[in-house]
Design an enzyme around this catalytic site. Structure first.
Site, short mmCIF file in Angstrom:
data_model
loop_
_atom_site.label_atom_id
_atom_site.label_comp_id
_atom_site.label_asym_id
_atom_site.label_seq_id
_atom_site.Cartn_x
_atom_site.Cartn_y
_atom_site.Cartn_z
CG ASP A 28 -42.96 -107.55 -32.41
OD1 ASP A 28 -42.30 -107.49 -31.36
OD2 ASP A 28 -44.04 -108.19 -32.52
CG ASP A 206 -47.85 -108.81 -32.45
OD1 ASP A 206 -46.72 -108.39 -32.17
OD2 ASP A 206 -48.52 -109.51 -31.67
MG LIG Z 1 -45.21 -108.59 -30.76
#
Ligand SMILES: [Mg+2]
Length: 266
Positions: A28, A206
């Site tokens: 990501d 995250d």
């Molecule tokens: Mg992220």
């Protein structure tokens, strides 16, 4: 929204790479490779980190991709001068290792009235930001957190009104995207193609948008790594973006230490 059992909370750092195994890496971007900023446009990945990504990509025969909610044009800009396989807009657009583009589109009959509805709703909420991504929309409220519930209600009513859409909540953002697109599907698609195929997938993310990706790599006996606090489906954790940068350096030194030839095995 993803529901999470308490036993899925982990503080274990990711394990060292095993000699003789082949890995594929998926990252990501926002909150993982780049610290979050008040404005999405202010986000950047330090050049030294971009160079570490390139080194890791070269050590895995190119089996490294960025998997983000951002459009791939922005991902190219953030990772320049390097060029990686990319999944953008949560997998609604994907550029594979052969540079082939795969794109899910929404009908103009949906996009135009949907955009009008969202623009009208968001313009009444000062400090919120509507981001149009072609086949998806991001409703940002980082600068106006008091509007969280109204933004969510607007997004929910849009998804009810127009068929073929789904909601994707994130950190101070709600996204509206085509149904069936998520980071898990994007990772599975990469894993069916060379140079990813047959490798052990590692995914680092995250946010709530990354949970489908964690589930996908867990199902492939891969390594799922959550950045920051909060429960989720990931098996391992890194504390913050700085930890991710350090871990990238560790991965590269593990590769060197293992005396592995460039462009072959980890
Ligand atoms: Mg992220």
């Amino acid at each position: 929204m993803t529901t999470v059992a308490p036993e899925n909370i982990t503080d274990t750092p990711p394990p060292p790479l095993q000699e003789g195994r082949l890995y594929a890496f998926f990252f990501d971007v926002d909150g993982t490779l780049a610290a979050l900023q008040a404005e999405p446009d202010a986000v950047s990945i330090p050049l030294i980190v971009r160079d570490r990504l390139l080194a890791l990509s070269q050590a895995t025969d190119g089996a490294l991709a960025l998997v983000s909610g951002r459009p791939i044009a922005q991902l190219d800009a953030l990772s320049a001068p390097h060029r990686f396989p990319l999944a953008g807009v949560h997998g609604a657009e994907r550029r594979d290792a052969e540079s082939q583009l795969h794109r899910v589109t929404l009908s103009e009959k949906v996009v135009t009235p949907l955009q009008n509805m969202l623009q009208q709703g968001m313009s009444a909420m000062q400090g919120t930001l509507l981001e149009a991504k072609g086949m998806a929309f991001a409703l940002h409220y980082r600068q106006a957190p008091a509007f969280e519930h109204q933004v969510l209600a607007l997004a929910e009513s849009a998804v009810e009104k127009f068929p073929g859409l789904q909601l994707q909540p994130g950190k101070c953002v709600v996204e509206i995207k085509p149904q069936g697109t998520d980071k898990g599907a994007a990772i599975r698609a990469f894993m069916q193609e060379l140079p990813f195929k047959g490798r052990i997938p590692v995914f680092v993310g995250d946010d709530l948008t990354d949970e489908k990706g964690f589930l996908a790599v867990n199902a492939m006996q891969g390594i799922s790594v959550k950045v920051g606090e909060g429960a989720g489906h990931a098996h391992y954790r890194l504390n913050d973006v700085a930890d991710v940068y350090d871990w990238l350096e560790q991965l590269l030194s593990q590769i060197k230490h293992n005396n592995v030839g460039k462009g072959s095995r980890l």
